[in-house]
Design a protein around this motif. Structure first.
Motif, mmCIF file in Angstrom:
data_model
loop_
_atom_site.group_PDB
_atom_site.id
_atom_site.type_symbol
_atom_site.label_atom_id
_atom_site.label_comp_id
_atom_site.label_asym_id
_atom_site.label_seq_id
_atom_site.Cartn_x
_atom_site.Cartn_y
_atom_site.Cartn_z
ATOM 1 N N LYS A 23 28.470 17.663 -8.772
ATOM 2 C CA LYS A 23 27.318 18.024 -7.957
ATOM 3 C C LYS A 23 26.210 17.018 -8.249
ATOM 4 O O LYS A 23 26.022 16.617 -9.397
ATOM 5 N N TYR A 24 25.505 16.604 -7.208
ATOM 6 C CA TYR A 24 24.407 15.667 -7.415
ATOM 7 C C TYR A 24 23.390 16.297 -8.351
ATOM 8 O O TYR A 24 22.984 17.439 -8.173
ATOM 9 N N GLY A 25 22.959 15.515 -9.343
ATOM 10 C CA GLY A 25 22.005 16.012 -10.314
ATOM 11 C C GLY A 25 20.693 15.269 -10.268
ATOM 12 O O GLY A 25 20.442 14.429 -9.403
ATOM 13 N N ARG A 26 19.867 15.582 -11.233
ATOM 14 C CA ARG A 26 18.531 14.987 -11.322
ATOM 15 C C ARG A 26 18.609 13.469 -11.432
ATOM 16 O O ARG A 26 17.835 12.749 -10.811
ATOM 17 N N TRP A 27 19.554 12.963 -12.215
ATOM 18 C CA TRP A 27 19.628 11.514 -12.436
ATOM 19 C C TRP A 27 20.117 10.764 -11.206
ATOM 20 O O TRP A 27 19.802 9.589 -11.028
ATOM 21 N N THR A 28 20.874 11.422 -10.356
ATOM 22 C CA THR A 28 21.284 10.786 -9.098
ATOM 23 C C THR A 28 20.052 10.462 -8.260
ATOM 24 O O THR A 28 19.901 9.357 -7.735
ATOM 25 N N TYR A 29 19.164 11.447 -8.170
ATOM 26 C CA TYR A 29 17.960 11.258 -7.355
ATOM 27 C C TYR A 29 16.953 10.327 -8.034
ATOM 28 O O TYR A 29 16.265 9.566 -7.365
ATOM 29 N N TRP A 30 16.876 10.371 -9.359
ATOM 30 C CA TRP A 30 15.980 9.446 -10.071
ATOM 31 C C TRP A 30 16.437 8.000 -9.892
ATOM 32 O O TRP A 30 15.623 7.093 -9.701
ATOM 33 N N ALA A 31 17.731 7.761 -9.982
ATOM 34 C CA ALA A 31 18.247 6.401 -9.795
ATOM 35 C C ALA A 31 17.968 5.907 -8.376
ATOM 36 O O ALA A 31 17.591 4.748 -8.179
ATOM 37 N N THR A 32 18.107 6.794 -7.409
ATOM 38 C CA THR A 32 17.805 6.430 -6.021
ATOM 39 C C THR A 32 16.321 6.118 -5.860
ATOM 40 O O THR A 32 15.946 5.147 -5.185
ATOM 41 N N ALA A 33 15.458 6.910 -6.480
ATOM 42 C CA ALA A 33 14.015 6.671 -6.406
ATOM 43 C C ALA A 33 13.646 5.334 -7.055
ATOM 44 O O ALA A 33 12.790 4.605 -6.551
ATOM 45 N N CYS A 34 14.302 5.018 -8.174
ATOM 46 C CA CYS A 34 14.027 3.728 -8.840
ATOM 47 C C CYS A 34 14.458 2.554 -7.970
ATOM 48 O O CYS A 34 13.753 1.547 -7.893
ATOM 49 N N LEU A 35 15.607 2.682 -7.325
ATOM 50 C CA LEU A 35 16.054 1.621 -6.417
ATOM 51 C C LEU A 35 15.080 1.465 -5.251
ATOM 52 O O LEU A 35 14.798 0.353 -4.813
ATOM 53 N N CYS A 36 14.561 2.584 -4.780
ATOM 54 C CA CYS A 36 13.584 2.540 -3.690
ATOM 55 C C CYS A 36 12.287 1.892 -4.171
ATOM 56 O O CYS A 36 11.677 1.101 -3.453
ATOM 57 N N LEU A 37 11.890 2.201 -5.391
ATOM 58 C CA LEU A 37 10.671 1.645 -5.967
ATOM 59 C C LEU A 37 10.760 0.120 -6.082
ATOM 60 O O LEU A 37 9.787 -0.589 -5.839
ATOM 61 N N PHE A 38 11.945 -0.367 -6.449
ATOM 62 C CA PHE A 38 12.141 -1.815 -6.586
ATOM 63 C C PHE A 38 12.615 -2.461 -5.285
ATOM 64 O O PHE A 38 13.083 -3.586 -5.273
ATOM 65 N N GLN A 39 12.511 -1.727 -4.195
ATOM 66 C CA GLN A 39 12.808 -2.198 -2.852
ATOM 67 C C GLN A 39 14.242 -2.697 -2.673
ATOM 68 O O GLN A 39 14.498 -3.668 -1.974
ATOM 69 N N CYS A 40 15.168 -2.015 -3.316
ATOM 70 C CA CYS A 40 16.599 -2.304 -3.129
ATOM 71 C C CYS A 40 17.149 -1.325 -2.096
ATOM 72 O O CYS A 40 18.011 -0.501 -2.393
ATOM 73 N N TYR A 41 16.640 -1.397 -0.890
ATOM 74 C CA TYR A 41 16.971 -0.417 0.134
ATOM 75 C C TYR A 41 18.441 -0.445 0.541
ATOM 76 O O TYR A 41 18.992 0.575 0.928
ATOM 77 N N CYS A 42 19.068 -1.597 0.415
ATOM 78 C CA CYS A 42 20.479 -1.681 0.808
ATOM 79 C C CYS A 42 21.400 -1.000 -0.213
ATOM 80 O O CYS A 42 22.556 -0.748 0.078
ATOM 81 N N CYS A 43 20.870 -0.677 -1.399
ATOM 82 C CA CYS A 43 21.684 -0.056 -2.449
ATOM 83 C C CYS A 43 21.315 1.406 -2.711
ATOM 84 O O CYS A 43 21.747 1.982 -3.706
ATOM 85 N N LEU A 44 20.529 2.010 -1.852
ATOM 86 C CA LEU A 44 20.082 3.385 -2.093
ATOM 87 C C LEU A 44 21.231 4.391 -2.149
ATOM 88 O O LEU A 44 21.127 5.417 -2.780
ATOM 89 N N TRP A 45 22.342 4.100 -1.532
ATOM 90 C CA TRP A 45 23.496 4.993 -1.508
ATOM 91 C C TRP A 45 24.330 4.903 -2.776
ATOM 92 O O TRP A 45 25.115 5.797 -3.070
ATOM 93 N N ALA A 46 24.177 3.834 -3.559
ATOM 94 C CA ALA A 46 25.044 3.593 -4.718
ATOM 95 C C ALA A 46 25.006 4.697 -5.774
ATOM 96 O O ALA A 46 26.074 5.085 -6.289
ATOM 97 N N PRO A 47 23.853 5.254 -6.169
ATOM 98 C CA PRO A 47 23.878 6.319 -7.194
ATOM 99 C C PRO A 47 24.667 7.559 -6.780
ATOM 100 O O PRO A 47 25.149 8.302 -7.636
ATOM 101 N N PHE A 48 24.836 7.770 -5.479
ATOM 102 C CA PHE A 48 25.592 8.930 -5.030
ATOM 103 C C PHE A 48 27.097 8.735 -5.188
ATOM 104 O O PHE A 48 27.865 9.679 -5.048
ATOM 105 N N LEU A 49 27.530 7.522 -5.510
ATOM 106 C CA LEU A 49 28.946 7.244 -5.749
ATOM 107 C C LEU A 49 29.297 7.215 -7.234
ATOM 108 O O LEU A 49 30.473 7.240 -7.591
#
Length: 118
Positions: free
Chosen positions: A50-76
């Motif tokens: 199940k997606y957890g807190r760290w999945t969403y934190w990793a996505t937020a960090c990627l968004c913060l560093f403007q890695c928009y093409c990799c936002l889906w990666a933490p969900f894998l």
């Protein structure tokens, strides 16, 4: 709605909210042989991710560093997901293990003599 249906819904809500207390430290990455506190059967728990807190934190960090093409990666990445243990018979949730822990309690180290005995 009739009174019987309302009572049935209230009972279902109470069942979901009340979770029997037992040692959740045995539930980790692998299925566990245990007694289900709900149906009181001896079972081997079924696990699901199940997606957890760290999945969403990793996505937020990627968004913060403007890695928009990799936002889906933490969900894998399975190591960022929580493991939910369920009873295969009554299909109720027994425990949730959060894999990625920064400040987890560590087991006390055993002496060399103790480790040779076990």
């Amino acid at each position: 709605m009739s009174a019987a249906q309302e009572e049935n819904e209230e009972q279902c809500l109470l069942e979901e909210q009340t979770k029997p207390e037992y040692d959740e430290s045995i539930f980790q990455e692998v299925p566990v042989y245990t007694n289900c506190p709900f149906c009181e059967e001896k079972i081997v728990s079924r696990i699901r991710l199940k997606y957890g807190r760290w999945t969403y934190w990793a996505t937020a960090c990627l968004c913060l560093f403007q890695c928009y093409c990799c936002l889906w990666a933490p969900f894998l990445v399975d190591d960022l997901k929580n493991i939910v243990h369920e009873c295969p018979k009554c299909e109720k949730e027994l425990a949730e293990y959060k894999q990625f822990r920064l400040f987890q309690r560590r087991r006390p180290k055993r002496s060399r003599k103790q480790s040779l005995l076990f």
